[in-house]
Design an enzyme around this catalytic site. Structure first.
Site, PDB file in Angstrom:
ATOM      1  N   THR A 147      25.239  66.917  -8.119  1.00 20.30           N
ATOM      2  CA  THR A 147      23.882  67.212  -8.584  1.00 20.30           C
ATOM      3  C   THR A 147      22.836  66.835  -7.551  1.00 20.30           C
ATOM      4  O   THR A 147      21.768  67.454  -7.472  1.00 20.30           O
ATOM      5  CB  THR A 147      23.629  66.465  -9.914  1.00 20.30           C
ATOM      6  OG1 THR A 147      24.489  67.030 -10.897  1.00 20.30           O
ATOM      7  CG2 THR A 147      22.195  66.580 -10.383  1.00 20.30           C
TER       8      THR A 147
ATOM      9  N   THR B 128      28.025  62.713  -9.703  1.00 20.73           N
ATOM     10  CA  THR B 128      28.159  61.483 -10.505  1.00 20.73           C
ATOM     11  C   THR B 128      29.472  61.441 -11.292  1.00 20.73           C
ATOM     12  O   THR B 128      29.983  60.366 -11.590  1.00 20.73           O
ATOM     13  CB  THR B 128      26.999  61.364 -11.524  1.00 20.73           C
ATOM     14  OG1 THR B 128      27.038  62.502 -12.399  1.00 20.73           O
ATOM     15  CG2 THR B 128      25.651  61.284 -10.849  1.00 20.73           C
ATOM     16  N   ASP B 129      29.995  62.622 -11.640  1.00 22.02           N
ATOM     17  CA  ASP B 129      31.056  62.649 -12.655  1.00 22.02           C
ATOM     18  C   ASP B 129      32.347  61.950 -12.245  1.00 22.02           C
ATOM     19  O   ASP B 129      33.029  61.360 -13.086  1.00 22.02           O
ATOM     20  CB  ASP B 129      31.335  64.097 -13.071  1.00 22.02           C
ATOM     21  CG  ASP B 129      30.236  64.639 -13.985  1.00 22.02           C
ATOM     22  OD1 ASP B 129      29.503  63.812 -14.587  1.00 22.02           O
ATOM     23  OD2 ASP B 129      30.096  65.869 -14.102  1.00 22.02           O
TER      24      ASP B 129
END
Ligand code: SIN
Length: 313
Positions: free
Chosen positions: A13, A93-94
């Site tokens: 992101t 981030t995941d």
């Protein structure tokens, strides 16, 4: 003399674009050069110079061994360069915590490798990526920083503890059990307890330079839950899985039907590790069972450790 900081882009992101202020966006669109160019003050945070290099461009939900292999290779090459003082990895981030743990298990620890990310895309009205990138470069240039670290929303996390704890908040990451390693505030690093974290030699350093791009040992994660019947475990064992990590209830307890299936899998040569599905604390060590506990790791990190252990065998 100040040394160069290398920024390796992998997507996420932080490199995402979409309508400003809108809800939807697409991760992994902007190149790392553009991310670096978009942060005022970044050059001052790295007085020895900055080098940006694109290693991959993925939404990190799709992270896998090919990107990991490429990232480890580029980290090894740059860490071996005496002109490089540290590395920053921009990441989604995941699965940031999985990549952090993998790098921690493989890379030398004499220089810092700092992961960072963003919860908002680069085109948001108030993106968090630029500040996180500035903080990451500040941390990577710090003379006491060593080993694999993550910095998000001003908080410095260690690779073992760091976890994405919230799906929406800008401050989405936590080090739930041990607390953070420190903070980056007003352009300065402040270590928790006023001392830099200690580092240990990587457990699987010998593997780092010879990771394959495909064909890593298949290790799956299963959850022990109400009504678990173990059928998935039987199916995976029949399909050739090499390892199973169980996200167990509480202090490492297993549904009796799942436990029976795991015993059958172990008898068939599958290695099993037990982690707790609790987000906080550490389960007690397992003794006298046909499987081991996950040494305090979360299920996703235990899966990485087991893959590497199987590769090392
Ligand atoms: C990703 O993990 O690549 C997308 C989500 C994010 O970075 O927040």
């Amino acid at each position: 003399m100040a040394k160069k900081i290398v920024v390796l882009g992998t997507g996420g992101t932080i490199a995402g674009t979409g309508p400003a202020g809108g809800a939807g966006y697409t991760a992994a669109q902007l190149g790392v050069q553009a991310l670096v160019a978009g942060v005022p003050g970044l050059a001052q945070a790295a007085p020895g110079g900055l080098l940006a290099e694109q290693v991959a461009q993925v939404d990190s939900k799709d992270m896998g061994c090919a990107v990991w292999q490429a990232l480890v290779r580029r980290c090894l090459a740059h860490l071996a360069d005496p002109a490089v003082g540290g590395i920053v990895v921009t990441h989604g981030t995941d699965t940031l915590e999985e990549t952090a743990w993998l790098l921690h298990a493989l890379l030398p620890v004499d220089k810092p490798v700092v992961l960072t990310c963003a919860m908002r895309p680069a085109t948001a009205l108030a993106p968090d990526g630029p500040q996180n990138l500035l903080d990451a470069v500040t941390l990577a240039a710090h003379p006491q920083a060593r080993g694999v670290l993550a910095v998000v929303a001003g908080v410095v996390h260690g690779a073992r503890e760091v976890t994405k704890a919230h799906p929406q908040r800008l401050d989405a990451f936590a080090s739930p059990d041990a607390g953070p390693f420190g903070w980056v505030q007003s352009g300065a690093v402040r270590w928790a307890h006023d001392r830099p974290p200690s580092v240990r030699a990587p457990r699987h350093g010998a593997l780092a330079g010879r990771l394959p791009a495909t064909g890593w040992p298949r290790v799956e994660i299963v959850l022990s839950h109400a009504g678990a019947d173990g059928a998935l475990v039987d199916w995976m064992a029949a399909g050739g899985v090499r390892g199973i990590v169980v996200a167990a209830t509480g202090n490492g307890t297993l549904h009796e039907a799942l436990q029976a299936a795991l015993a059958r899998a172990v008898a068939a040569g599958v290695q099993v590790r037990i982690a707790t599905r609790c987000p906080l604390g550490r389960m007690a060590a397992i003794e006298g069972a046909p499987w081991q506990d996950a040494a305090g790791l979360s299920p996703v990190k235990a899966r990485i450790s087991l893959m590497l252990a199987l590769m090392a065998q």
